[in-house]
Design a protein around this motif. Structure first.
Motif, PDB file in Angstrom:
ATOM      1  N   THR A  88     102.555 -75.832   8.067  1.00 37.77           N
ATOM      2  CA  THR A  88     102.494 -77.381   6.722  1.00 37.77           C
ATOM      3  C   THR A  88     103.884 -77.149   7.490  1.00 37.77           C
ATOM      4  N   VAL A  89     105.160 -76.441   7.369  1.00 38.56           N
ATOM      5  CA  VAL A  89     106.112 -76.802   7.756  1.00 38.56           C
ATOM      6  C   VAL A  89     106.401 -77.358   9.299  1.00 38.56           C
ATOM      7  N   PHE A  90     105.494 -76.906  10.328  1.00 40.63           N
ATOM      8  CA  PHE A  90     105.426 -78.330  11.266  1.00 40.63           C
ATOM      9  C   PHE A  90     104.398 -79.659  10.839  1.00 40.63           C
ATOM     10  N   LEU A  91     103.838 -78.811  10.456  1.00 40.66           N
ATOM     11  CA  LEU A  91     102.573 -80.902  10.366  1.00 40.66           C
ATOM     12  C   LEU A  91     104.273 -81.952   8.922  1.00 40.66           C
ATOM     13  N   GLU A  92     105.060 -81.128   8.468  1.00 42.27           N
ATOM     14  CA  GLU A  92     105.757 -81.880   7.773  1.00 42.27           C
ATOM     15  C   GLU A  92     106.934 -82.259   8.599  1.00 42.27           C
ATOM     16  N   SER A  93     106.935 -81.684   9.526  1.00 41.42           N
ATOM     17  CA  SER A  93     108.476 -82.689  10.501  1.00 41.42           C
ATOM     18  C   SER A  93     107.665 -83.469  11.001  1.00 41.42           C
ATOM     19  N   LEU A  94     106.935 -83.394  11.549  1.00 40.38           N
ATOM     20  CA  LEU A  94     106.044 -84.640  12.133  1.00 40.38           C
ATOM     21  C   LEU A  94     105.922 -85.657  11.411  1.00 40.38           C
ATOM     22  N   VAL A  95     105.184 -85.398   9.972  1.00 41.19           N
ATOM     23  CA  VAL A  95     105.614 -86.322   8.876  1.00 41.19           C
ATOM     24  C   VAL A  95     105.949 -87.064   9.249  1.00 41.19           C
ATOM     25  N   ARG A  96     107.590 -86.621   8.665  1.00 43.12           N
ATOM     26  CA  ARG A  96     109.314 -87.078   8.524  1.00 43.12           C
ATOM     27  C   ARG A  96     109.374 -87.525   9.499  1.00 43.12           C
ATOM     28  N   THR A  97     109.098 -86.990  10.842  1.00 48.84           N
ATOM     29  CA  THR A  97     109.640 -87.795  12.179  1.00 48.84           C
ATOM     30  C   THR A  97     108.985 -89.625  12.077  1.00 48.84           C
ATOM     31  N   PHE A  98     107.734 -89.405  11.755  1.00 51.46           N
ATOM     32  CA  PHE A  98     107.077 -90.787  12.151  1.00 51.46           C
ATOM     33  C   PHE A  98     106.843 -91.818  11.424  1.00 51.46           C
ATOM     34  N   LYS A  99     108.200 -91.101   9.849  1.00 51.32           N
ATOM     35  CA  LYS A  99     108.289 -91.879   8.390  1.00 51.32           C
ATOM     36  C   LYS A  99     107.055 -92.409   8.514  1.00 51.32           C
ATOM     37  N   ILE A 100     106.184 -91.256   8.213  1.00 49.25           N
ATOM     38  CA  ILE A 100     105.155 -91.777   7.509  1.00 49.25           C
ATOM     39  C   ILE A 100     105.494 -91.022   5.806  1.00 49.25           C
ATOM     40  N   GLU A 101     104.808 -91.860   4.763  1.00 49.09           N
ATOM     41  CA  GLU A 101     104.859 -91.972   2.984  1.00 49.09           C
ATOM     42  C   GLU A 101     103.549 -90.747   2.976  1.00 49.09           C
ATOM     43  N   LEU A 109      94.908 -80.598   5.247  1.00 46.56           N
ATOM     44  CA  LEU A 109      93.822 -81.399   5.783  1.00 46.56           C
ATOM     45  C   LEU A 109      94.685 -83.367   6.223  1.00 46.56           C
ATOM     46  N   ASP A 110      95.730 -83.469   4.149  1.00 40.20           N
ATOM     47  CA  ASP A 110      96.500 -85.141   4.615  1.00 40.20           C
ATOM     48  C   ASP A 110      97.382 -84.717   4.970  1.00 40.20           C
ATOM     49  N   TYR A 111      98.204 -84.040   5.568  1.00 45.30           N
ATOM     50  CA  TYR A 111      98.999 -84.638   6.847  1.00 45.30           C
ATOM     51  C   TYR A 111      97.738 -85.034   7.868  1.00 45.30           C
ATOM     52  N   LYS A 112      97.162 -84.091   8.245  1.00 43.14           N
ATOM     53  CA  LYS A 112      96.599 -84.127   9.747  1.00 43.14           C
ATOM     54  C   LYS A 112      95.186 -85.576   9.526  1.00 43.14           C
ATOM     55  N   GLU A 113      95.469 -86.260   9.130  1.00 37.20           N
ATOM     56  CA  GLU A 113      94.978 -87.171   8.529  1.00 37.20           C
ATOM     57  C   GLU A 113      96.082 -88.687   8.162  1.00 37.20           C
ATOM     58  N   ALA A 114      96.856 -88.192   8.092  1.00 33.15           N
ATOM     59  CA  ALA A 114      97.918 -89.140   7.920  1.00 33.15           C
ATOM     60  C   ALA A 114      98.331 -88.961   9.456  1.00 33.15           C
ATOM     61  N   ILE A 115      98.392 -88.467  10.163  1.00 33.95           N
ATOM     62  CA  ILE A 115      99.179 -88.777  11.682  1.00 33.95           C
ATOM     63  C   ILE A 115      97.729 -88.973  11.687  1.00 33.95           C
ATOM     64  N   LYS A 116      96.815 -88.832  12.033  1.00 32.14           N
ATOM     65  CA  LYS A 116      95.715 -89.732  12.710  1.00 32.14           C
ATOM     66  C   LYS A 116      95.476 -91.148  12.369  1.00 32.14           C
ATOM     67  N   ARG A 117      95.137 -91.441  11.356  1.00 24.35           N
ATOM     68  CA  ARG A 117      95.315 -92.796  10.828  1.00 24.35           C
ATOM     69  C   ARG A 117      97.048 -93.516  11.668  1.00 24.35           C
ATOM     70  N   TYR A 118      98.224 -93.041  11.347  1.00 25.67           N
ATOM     71  CA  TYR A 118      99.430 -93.329  11.820  1.00 25.67           C
ATOM     72  C   TYR A 118      99.005 -93.756  12.843  1.00 25.67           C
ATOM     73  N   LEU A 119      98.637 -92.636  14.476  1.00 22.48           N
ATOM     74  CA  LEU A 119      98.467 -92.686  15.790  1.00 22.48           C
ATOM     75  C   LEU A 119      97.450 -94.337  15.647  1.00 22.48           C
ATOM     76  N   PHE A 120      95.894 -94.439  14.831  1.00 25.52           N
ATOM     77  CA  PHE A 120      95.164 -95.367  15.626  1.00 25.52           C
ATOM     78  C   PHE A 120      96.052 -96.992  15.082  1.00 25.52           C
ATOM     79  N   GLU A 121      96.699 -96.063  13.694  1.00 27.75           N
ATOM     80  CA  GLU A 121      97.614 -98.398  13.494  1.00 27.75           C
ATOM     81  C   GLU A 121      98.201 -98.410  14.330  1.00 27.75           C
ATOM     82  N   LYS A 122      99.476 -97.466  15.224  1.00 25.60           N
ATOM     83  CA  LYS A 122     100.101 -98.296  15.407  1.00 25.60           C
ATOM     84  C   LYS A 122      99.456 -98.107  17.019  1.00 25.60           C
ATOM     85  N   GLY A 123      98.943 -97.387  17.283  1.00 21.55           N
ATOM     86  CA  GLY A 123      98.997 -97.308  19.309  1.00 21.55           C
ATOM     87  C   GLY A 123      97.608 -98.730  18.966  1.00 21.55           C
TER      88      GLY A 123
END
Length: 277
Positions: A88-101, A109-123
């Motif tokens: 959880t702590v590592f995923l939170e650090s990734l979310v903060r780094t990517f500036k995901i709300e 699961l919410d963290y993982k899905e948010a990061i996945k969406r971010y990568l597909f939206e931006k990439g």
């Protein structure tokens, strides 16, 4: 007045802060930087740069950031300390780094899905190259490495969505080799070694000139530079530390040049202090 002003310099030449403007391009450092740039441009995924403490990995990371930050097609993120005691702590650090709300009370699961969406939206949708550089990567635990492995699975038919750069100490190598499904994904493996004697001399001259020294008369004699190499074994951080002390001694002793005797005196002092600690 600062000691470097007394010597006619514009700034401190031997700071150990990772200033990209003082990045010395030895053959190995230049090769590491250029190969990283190629891997990122080709969107190959995972690059690993290893080296002992003080070999210039962090300054390399700042130089890479300097080169990429102005490019409109690249989004550059950096984690300086990946220590995390839980998933959880590592995923939170990734979310903060990517500036995901994220909403409060978000699940793993919410963290993982948010990061996945971010990568597909931006990439994919925006066509950006997303770079995540992690310094001190030897601090990553197995949970963190597994999360990063999953992120590297996100790709199109042509390229990886996340360009991951891990900079770590040599001790990180056995840990990577143990995790086969991470080791097999590394597209660039590079080890930065200490400088040789010629490069040590070149590093000293380079940093002085970057700080504003424009005289043809060297501040350091050849004998002094050779002694510095023998003592530091070519590690850039150690070179900077002893050169910093040498220039301060130059001012305090009102000497015109750093010679062999001055360096030997500094080394003797450091040895005595080290023995007393």
């Amino acid at each position: 007045m600062s000691y470097f002003k007394v010597l006619g310099l514009d700034k401190e030449p031997f700071s150990t802060s990772p200033d990209p403007n003082f990045f010395f391009e030895s053959e190995e450092h230049r090769a590491a930087l250029m190969r990283l740039m190629i891997e990122i441009r080709l969107k190959r995924g995972l690059s690993v740069i290893l080296g002992d403490v003080g070999t210039g990995k962090t300054t390399l990371s700042r130089k890479l950031f300097q080169l990429l930050k102005e490019r409109q097609d690249i989004i550059f993120h950096m984690i300086l300390d990946p220590t995390a005691e839980s998933e959880t702590v590592f995923l939170e650090s990734l979310v903060r780094t990517f500036k995901i709300e994220m909403a409060s009370g978000a699940s793993l699961l919410d963290y993982k899905e948010a990061i996945k969406r971010y990568l597909f939206e931006k990439g994919v949708e925006e066509g950006k190259t997303i770079v995540l550089l992690i310094d001190e990567a030897q601090k990553l635990n197995s949970l963190g490495l597994e999360i990063l492995r999953v992120l590297l699975n996100y790709e199109t038919t042509e390229y990886k969505l996340l360009q991951l750069v891990l900079l770590g100490q040599i001790e990180f190598l056995p840990k990577l080799k143990e995790i086969r499904n991470v080791w097999d994904r590394i597209s660039l493996k590079f080890v930065i070694n200490p400088l040789d004697e010629r490069q040590t001399r070149e590093l000293i001259d380079f940093r002085l000139h970057q700080a504003g020294y424009n005289s043809s008369v060297p501040f350091f004699t050849d004998e002094a530079a050779s002694e510095i190499y023998e003592y530091t074994k070519g590690y850039p951080r150690r070179i900077s530390l002893i050169c910093h002390n040498a220039l301060k001694s130059l001012v305090m002793e009102n000497k015109p040049v750093v010679d062999l005797s001055l360096i030997k005196n500094l080394i003797s002092q450091e040895v005595r202090v080290g023995a007393a600690v």
